[in-house]
Structures are given as C-alpha cells and as structure tokens.
Design an enzyme around this catalytic site. Structure first.
Site, PDB file in Angstrom:
ATOM      1  N   TRP A 117      30.164  46.120  34.708  1.00  0.00           N
ATOM      2  CA  TRP A 117      30.497  44.503  34.525  1.00  0.00           C
ATOM      3  C   TRP A 117      30.329  43.857  33.011  1.00  0.00           C
ATOM      4  O   TRP A 117      31.073  42.709  33.213  1.00  0.00           O
ATOM      5  CB  TRP A 117      28.889  43.732  35.579  1.00  0.00           C
ATOM      6  N   ASN A 118      29.907  45.067  32.745  1.00  0.00           N
ATOM      7  CA  ASN A 118      30.530  43.375  31.042  1.00  0.00           C
ATOM      8  C   ASN A 118      31.851  42.954  30.872  1.00  0.00           C
ATOM      9  O   ASN A 118      31.922  41.618  30.228  1.00  0.00           O
ATOM     10  CB  ASN A 118      29.595  44.708  30.359  1.00  0.00           C
ATOM     11  N   LYS A 152      38.089  49.227  41.146  1.00  0.00           N
ATOM     12  CA  LYS A 152      36.899  48.843  42.204  1.00  0.00           C
ATOM     13  C   LYS A 152      36.333  48.061  40.905  1.00  0.00           C
ATOM     14  O   LYS A 152      35.844  48.791  40.102  1.00  0.00           O
ATOM     15  CB  LYS A 152      36.046  50.123  42.896  1.00  0.00           C
ATOM     16  N   GLY A 166      31.797  53.372  32.239  1.00  0.00           N
ATOM     17  CA  GLY A 166      30.492  52.630  32.898  1.00  0.00           C
ATOM     18  C   GLY A 166      29.700  53.742  32.435  1.00  0.00           C
ATOM     19  O   GLY A 166      30.122  54.188  31.285  1.00  0.00           O
ATOM     20  N   GLY A 167      27.984  53.898  32.885  1.00  0.00           N
ATOM     21  CA  GLY A 167      27.795  54.595  32.633  1.00  0.00           C
ATOM     22  C   GLY A 167      28.008  56.628  32.378  1.00  0.00           C
ATOM     23  O   GLY A 167      28.367  56.517  33.631  1.00  0.00           O
ATOM     24  N   GLU A 179      35.681  56.310  30.108  1.00  0.00           N
ATOM     25  CA  GLU A 179      35.018  55.347  28.269  1.00  0.00           C
ATOM     26  C   GLU A 179      33.571  55.407  29.056  1.00  0.00           C
ATOM     27  O   GLU A 179      32.938  54.209  29.621  1.00  0.00           O
ATOM     28  CB  GLU A 179      35.715  54.328  29.060  1.00  0.00           C
ATOM     29  N   LEU A 180      32.621  55.344  27.862  1.00  0.00           N
ATOM     30  CA  LEU A 180      31.218  55.832  28.726  1.00  0.00           C
ATOM     31  C   LEU A 180      30.441  54.651  27.585  1.00  0.00           C
ATOM     32  O   LEU A 180      30.736  54.196  26.548  1.00  0.00           O
ATOM     33  CB  LEU A 180      31.161  56.609  29.174  1.00  0.00           C
ATOM     34  N   CYS A 189      29.746  48.429  25.378  1.00  0.00           N
ATOM     35  CA  CYS A 189      30.190  49.848  24.852  1.00  0.00           C
ATOM     36  C   CYS A 189      30.023  50.296  23.344  1.00  0.00           C
ATOM     37  O   CYS A 189      29.092  51.197  23.117  1.00  0.00           O
ATOM     38  CB  CYS A 189      31.048  50.416  25.455  1.00  0.00           C
TER      39      CYS A 189
HETATM   40  P1  NAD Z   1      27.391  52.063  35.856  1.00  0.00           P
HETATM   41  O1  NAD Z   1      27.895  53.169  35.707  1.00  0.00           O
HETATM   42  O2  NAD Z   1      26.509  51.263  36.894  1.00  0.00           O
HETATM   43  O3  NAD Z   1      28.759  51.604  36.754  1.00  0.00           O
HETATM   44  C1  NAD Z   1      30.158  51.134  36.735  1.00  0.00           C
HETATM   45  C2  NAD Z   1      31.052  51.708  38.171  1.00  0.00           C
HETATM   46  O4  NAD Z   1      30.857  53.134  38.156  1.00  0.00           O
HETATM   47  C3  NAD Z   1      30.728  50.022  38.662  1.00  0.00           C
HETATM   48  O5  NAD Z   1      32.281  49.979  39.636  1.00  0.00           O
HETATM   49  C4  NAD Z   1      30.066  50.964  40.084  1.00  0.00           C
HETATM   50  O6  NAD Z   1      30.386  50.118  41.077  1.00  0.00           O
HETATM   51  C5  NAD Z   1      30.887  52.466  39.932  1.00  0.00           C
HETATM   52  N1  NAD Z   1      29.996  53.529  40.519  1.00  0.00           N
HETATM   53  C6  NAD Z   1      28.844  53.443  40.545  1.00  0.00           C
HETATM   54  N2  NAD Z   1      28.021  54.561  41.445  1.00  0.00           N
HETATM   55  C7  NAD Z   1      29.357  55.460  41.586  1.00  0.00           C
HETATM   56  C8  NAD Z   1      30.056  56.694  41.808  1.00  0.00           C
HETATM   57  N3  NAD Z   1      28.933  57.922  42.297  1.00  0.00           N
HETATM   58  N4  NAD Z   1      31.526  56.715  42.029  1.00  0.00           N
HETATM   59  C9  NAD Z   1      32.322  56.001  41.659  1.00  0.00           C
HETATM   60  N5  NAD Z   1      31.708  54.431  41.389  1.00  0.00           N
HETATM   61  C10 NAD Z   1      30.725  54.806  41.062  1.00  0.00           C
HETATM   62  O7  NAD Z   1      27.918  51.628  34.640  1.00  0.00           O
HETATM   63  P2  NAD Z   1      27.949  49.500  34.500  1.00  0.00           P
HETATM   64  O8  NAD Z   1      26.309  49.535  34.620  1.00  0.00           O
HETATM   65  O9  NAD Z   1      28.228  49.134  34.748  1.00  0.00           O
HETATM   66  O10 NAD Z   1      28.180  49.502  32.884  1.00  0.00           O
HETATM   67  C11 NAD Z   1      27.575  49.821  31.959  1.00  0.00           C
HETATM   68  C12 NAD Z   1      28.018  51.036  31.559  1.00  0.00           C
HETATM   69  O11 NAD Z   1      29.426  50.290  31.190  1.00  0.00           O
HETATM   70  C13 NAD Z   1      27.109  51.081  30.215  1.00  0.00           C
HETATM   71  O12 NAD Z   1      26.725  52.126  29.885  1.00  0.00           O
HETATM   72  C14 NAD Z   1      28.123  50.835  28.658  1.00  0.00           C
HETATM   73  O13 NAD Z   1      28.199  51.329  27.972  1.00  0.00           O
HETATM   74  C15 NAD Z   1      29.385  51.631  29.715  1.00  0.00           C
HETATM   75  N6  NAD Z   1      30.499  51.035  29.121  1.00  0.00           N
HETATM   76  C16 NAD Z   1      31.333  51.320  28.653  1.00  0.00           C
HETATM   77  C17 NAD Z   1      32.870  50.727  28.186  1.00  0.00           C
HETATM   78  C18 NAD Z   1      33.939  51.342  27.067  1.00  0.00           C
HETATM   79  O14 NAD Z   1      35.090  51.209  27.344  1.00  0.00           O
HETATM   80  N7  NAD Z   1      33.831  53.338  26.410  1.00  0.00           N
HETATM   81  C19 NAD Z   1      32.693  49.590  28.231  1.00  0.00           C
HETATM   82  C20 NAD Z   1      31.815  48.839  28.826  1.00  0.00           C
HETATM   83  C21 NAD Z   1      31.137  49.645  29.102  1.00  0.00           C
END
Ligand code: NAD
Length: 492
Positions: free
Chosen positions: A153-154, A177, A230-231, A252-253, A286
């Site tokens: 979401w960020n 997605k 994501g995370g 990319e976490l 991130c």
């Molecule tokens: P999240 O991991 O909760 O969700 C990310 C995405 O994954 C969402 O679209 C979510 O719906 C989807 N998702 C959730 N469960 C899933 C599953 N089981 N299978 C497939 N998809 C699934 O992360 P968030 O809370 O939206 O974002 C914050 C995290 O993202 C932080 O940890 C942050 O550091 C990381 N982030 C990393 C970068 C980077 O480039 N390294 C950039 C931005 C954010």
C-alpha cells in the site's frame, strides 16, 4: 460521505468480482470509508490469468515488434504525465501518503515507461563462439508469459510501474494485484494502459485480499513470473505458492536500514538525511533509514539538531501541500507502531522525542519519534516498524559502525554521511546492503536497481537487468555440416 465504486480490469473489460462481493477502503486521514472495491477470489484471479495468457499468445501482442511495444510504453508514460495530478490525489486519498510525495512520484513515473520502452528493442541475444566444428549457436531472450505483480500500500503506482514497465518491455503480459488498502490509483492507471493502445488482456488488475486473490494468483499454473513487494512473512507464503507453479520470483521486502553519521559529516545535511530517511512518507518506506548510527564526537550535537528539526515537522492532512507528515495508511499499522514503541520502552530504551499520537487529530497519525537504543539486540533495533520511528545508537570507530550497520537480518539500504570520500567508498564497499547512498538518501531512478539481501529479499527492480529478469534465454544450435548425425550414444 458519497463513496466511489471502482471496477477491476480483466481482458479489457471493467468488471466486478464474479461473486458480486465488495469491500470498502478507508481514507487514512479521516478513517472514513470512501471507495468500494471488488473483492476478487480465486475464480476472478483465474479469469484474469487466462485473459493475460490468451493475450500473451495472441497475434495482437505476440505479433507486435519490440519497437512497437516500446512505443506503447512511451505513450503510456505520456498519459501518466498528463494525468499525474489526478492520480496523485487519488493515491493520497487512498493511502494517506503526503500529496507532495505522491506528486513527486507521479512527476517521475513516466521515466519508468520511457526508459523501459526504450529498452524494448534493445534486448539482444548473442552468437556464441562455440568450440565445436560446424556448429552455429546463438541465444535469444524470450518473454516468460504471464506475470503476477503483488503490490503493497505504501507506493502503489510507483511499485506497479517498476514491475509493469520492464515486464511489458520484454513482451510479457501482466495481472496486477494492488493492496486491499490502496487499489484506486492502480485501477485508474489501468484504464490509461487501455487508452495507450495495449491489446485487451495485456494489462489486468484484480483487487482483493492476499488470502483470496493473492494466493490464487501466485500459485496459478499459468503464471510464469511473480514480482512481489511487501513484508517478509507474506513473502514466505509467496515462496511456497511458487513451489506449485515454478514461477520465477523476485522479492522486494522491507528493511532496517542504517543511516551512519560520522564526526566529520555536514551536520545540517546529515540531519536532513535522517529526516528524509525515516520521517518522510511517515516512515512507510521500504528503505526507511530507521537506524541512526552516530559517531560519539558529534552525537550530542546531532541529537539536539535532529530534535529541533523534528519539532518543526508539520503533521497534517496529506492533501495539504503545507503538511510534512501524513497518517499511517491503516489503523492496523498505527497499532503496530504504537506497540513497537511501547515494547522499546519496556525493554529500557529511552524515547527522546515523540512516542505518541498527536493530540486532537482523527485519523491514524503518529508523531515523529526518536528512541535512544544503546543495545543492538533490542526489538526496536532489529525489527522493521514501517512508521516514523528511528532508533539512534552511538559508535566510536568505523569498524564498530560497520558491525552495527551489518547487524540485522535485513540488508536493503544504507546511508553514509562523511566528508571523507575514501571512507565513504570503503564503507559502501563493506556494508551489507543492496543500495548505498553517500551524503544523500532516498534517491531513485529508472536506471538504478533497487533490492536487498537476506530478509530484504532478492532480485532487483529498475535498470537494464530488471528488464532481462523478465526474460529467459533460449539457446539455439544449428548443425552446419553436410554430414548426417553419427553415433547417437555420445554427447556432441
Ligand atoms: P503485505 O506483505 O502485508 O502485503 C503486500 C501485498 O501482498 C498486498 O497486496 C497483499 O494483499 C498481498 N498478500 C497478502 N498475503 C498474501 C498471500 N498469502 N499471497 C499473495 N499475496 C498476498 O505488505 P504491506 O503491509 O502491504 O506493505 C508493507 C511491507 O512492504 C513492509 O514490510 C515494507 O517494507 C514492504 N515494502 C518493501 C518495498 C521494497 O521495495 N523493498 C517497497 C515497499 C514496501
């Protein structure tokens, strides 16, 4: 308050979920529901992947020259530039990110499409100087097929562009997605992809939750490449899901990036770098520089100057250009920030500034927070907060700074503040991080790879390699001799 109803884009059609289910997305600055979105499940994900798969095999897409693909991407970049202001506003309403930041990102976003579009017809294979007589061998980079892009979401559009542009430049098709918390700007953007002239099914967007649409997409048998941001805990699910379809994967976490300030640094520049690192975007970045490592000789002056600068940070409506810091994107994220600061207090860390919600504000705001954490094993030093919270630590020597900087399971970014360039380069060489900034922070470019090591993930987005990462290399052997093939039981 009236609510906007959004639809998904699948196979060129704007559609609701097959089940008819929807969910509401809240405006983080007010907590009010403002958008209604389709709640896609496995059936919708399947429909989108099949549309993308059909498009991948269709003459409308496969028959295009790489040059024509590049032109489509550049046209898309131009459309994004034309609609940048509207897209920025939409994104800020949806995820609460400061309008100055979303405007800035949108102003730059066209570069991703122009850059990747320019590369589309420059992906060359090579002829191999093969060590076999009468053999001609060459390689051809080929697109993989359907790409599933999972977005947090960020920075929804930014993180979509950095995946979609190289994926399409290489000739793939895509299903995006977005996060359930921030889908609106991506849906509007998808309409621009249609307007640019991409054939139906090349770009698809499926909204919904991870457990439904997310899992179904990442494990779908027709998906050949997954690009996830994501995370780390979600990433583990994605890794397991791709065990089913063998899709190539990039992750990319998050990070716990260190901003390292040496005694000889320009104090004002370093303070601005620290603020840019962890308080910009309310720390929901991130690459947030959430660990400040400061050399003993400058420590007290640095803390005083940073606190003074923090006191001038204007918390407010993210749509107001005068605001410096907006809210957390979700109520849940606000709860995480609060509980991590509480845990730091319990573990004996000292809150030097902030450490609470600002008084008298609805919405999910949190004050810029600075925590003195002298013990490297504290949770606040080791774990990502994804909020405006910095842990600050003192060091004596360069060797000690390096040990502290490299002392977490994350390895995404690092900032180094020094006037001694030999030291800057030496530290950049030795620090364990995928991105290193010397006397600057959060600089990004379509040309520069982004990504980490360890718990920060693998694979790189941005730059030429990112486009190649959406291809696989085919090797072709041609026997030039007039002789029929001989003994079948020996390797050639
Ligand atoms: P999240 O991991 O909760 O969700 C990310 C995405 O994954 C969402 O679209 C979510 O719906 C989807 N998702 C959730 N469960 C899933 C599953 N089981 N299978 C497939 N998809 C699934 O992360 P968030 O809370 O939206 O974002 C914050 C995290 O993202 C932080 O940890 C942050 O550091 C990381 N982030 C990393 C970068 C980077 O480039 N390294 C950039 C931005 C954010």
């Amino acid at each position: 308050m009236s609510q906007t109803h959004f639809k998904m884009l699948i196979g060129g059609q704007q559609v609701d979920a097959l089940s008819g289910r929807t969910y509401a997305s809240q405006n983080p600055a007010t907590g009010e529901a403002w958008a209604i979105l389709p709640d896609a499940d496995a059936a919708d994900a399947d429909r989108a992947v099949r549309a993308a798969h059909d498009a991948f095999r269709s003459p409308a897409w496969r028959g295009l020259t790489a040059t024509a693909r590049g032109k489509l991407l550049r046209r898309l970049g131009d459309l994004v530039a034309q609609h940048g202001e509207k897209l920025a506003e939409l994104e800020t309403r949806d995820n609460g990110k400061l309008i100055r930041e979303t405007r800035g990102q949108l102003a730059y976003l066209p570069e991703f499409f122009h850059y990747a579009g320019g590369l589309a017809d420059k992906l060359e294979g090579s002829t191999l100087p093969i060590d076999k007589a009468d053999m001609f061998a060459f390689t051809v980079p080929e697109p993989l097929g359907v790409v599933a892009a999972i977005i947090p979401w960020n920075s929804p559009l930014y993180l979509t562009a950095i995946k979609l542009a190289p994926a399409l430049a290489a000739g793939n098709t895509i299903v995006v997605k977005p996060s359930e918390h921030a889908s609106a700007s991506i849906l509007r953007f998808a309409a621009l992809a249609r307007e640019a002239g991409f054939p139906d099914g090349v770009v698809n967007v499926v909204t919904g939750f991870g457990a439904g649409a997310g899992t179904a997409l990442t494990s779908h048998p027709l998906v050949r490449r997954v690009a996830f941001t994501g995370g780390p805990s979600t990433a583990r699910h994605v890794i397991r899901a791709t065990a089913d379809n063998f899709a190539k994967l990039s992750l990319e976490l998050g990070g716990k990036s260190a901003n390292i300030v040496f005694d000889d640094a320009d104090l004002e520049g370093a303070v601005n770098g620290a603020v840019a690192g962890v308080y910009a975007a309310s720390g929901q970045s991130c690459v947030a520089g959430s660990r400040l490592l400061v050399q003993a000789g400058i420590y007290d002056r640095f803390v005083a100057a940073l606190k003074e600068r923090m006191a001038r940070i204007a918390i407010g409506d993210p749509l107001d250009p005068a605001s410096d810091m907006g809210p957390m994107a979700t109520e849940q994220q606000l709860g995480i920030v609060e509980s991590m600061v509480e845990r730091a207090r319990e573990q004996g860390a000292q809150v030097l500034a902030g450490g609470q919600r600002p008084a008298g504000r609805a919405g999910w705001f949190y004050e810029p927070t600075l925590i003195a954490a002298e013990t490297p094993t504290l949770d606040i030093v080791q774990n990502e907060v994804f909020g405006p919270v910095a842990a600050i630590m003192r060091f004596e020597t360069e060797a000690e700074a390096l040990e502290l900087a490299n002392g977490t399971e994350y390895a995404l970014a690092a900032g180094i503040w020094t006037r001694d360039m030999a030291r800057g380069h030496r530290f950049a060489r030795d620090v364990h991080a995928g991105i290193v900034w010397v006397n600057t922070y959060r600089a990004v470019s379509a040309m520069a790879p982004i990504g980490g090591y360890g718990a920060s993930g693998y694979g790189r987005e941005g730059g030429i390699h990112a486009v190649l990462d959406y291809t696989e290399l085919k090797t072709v052997w041609v026997n030039l001799s007039e002789q029929p093939m001989g003994d079948p039981f020996v390797m050639r």
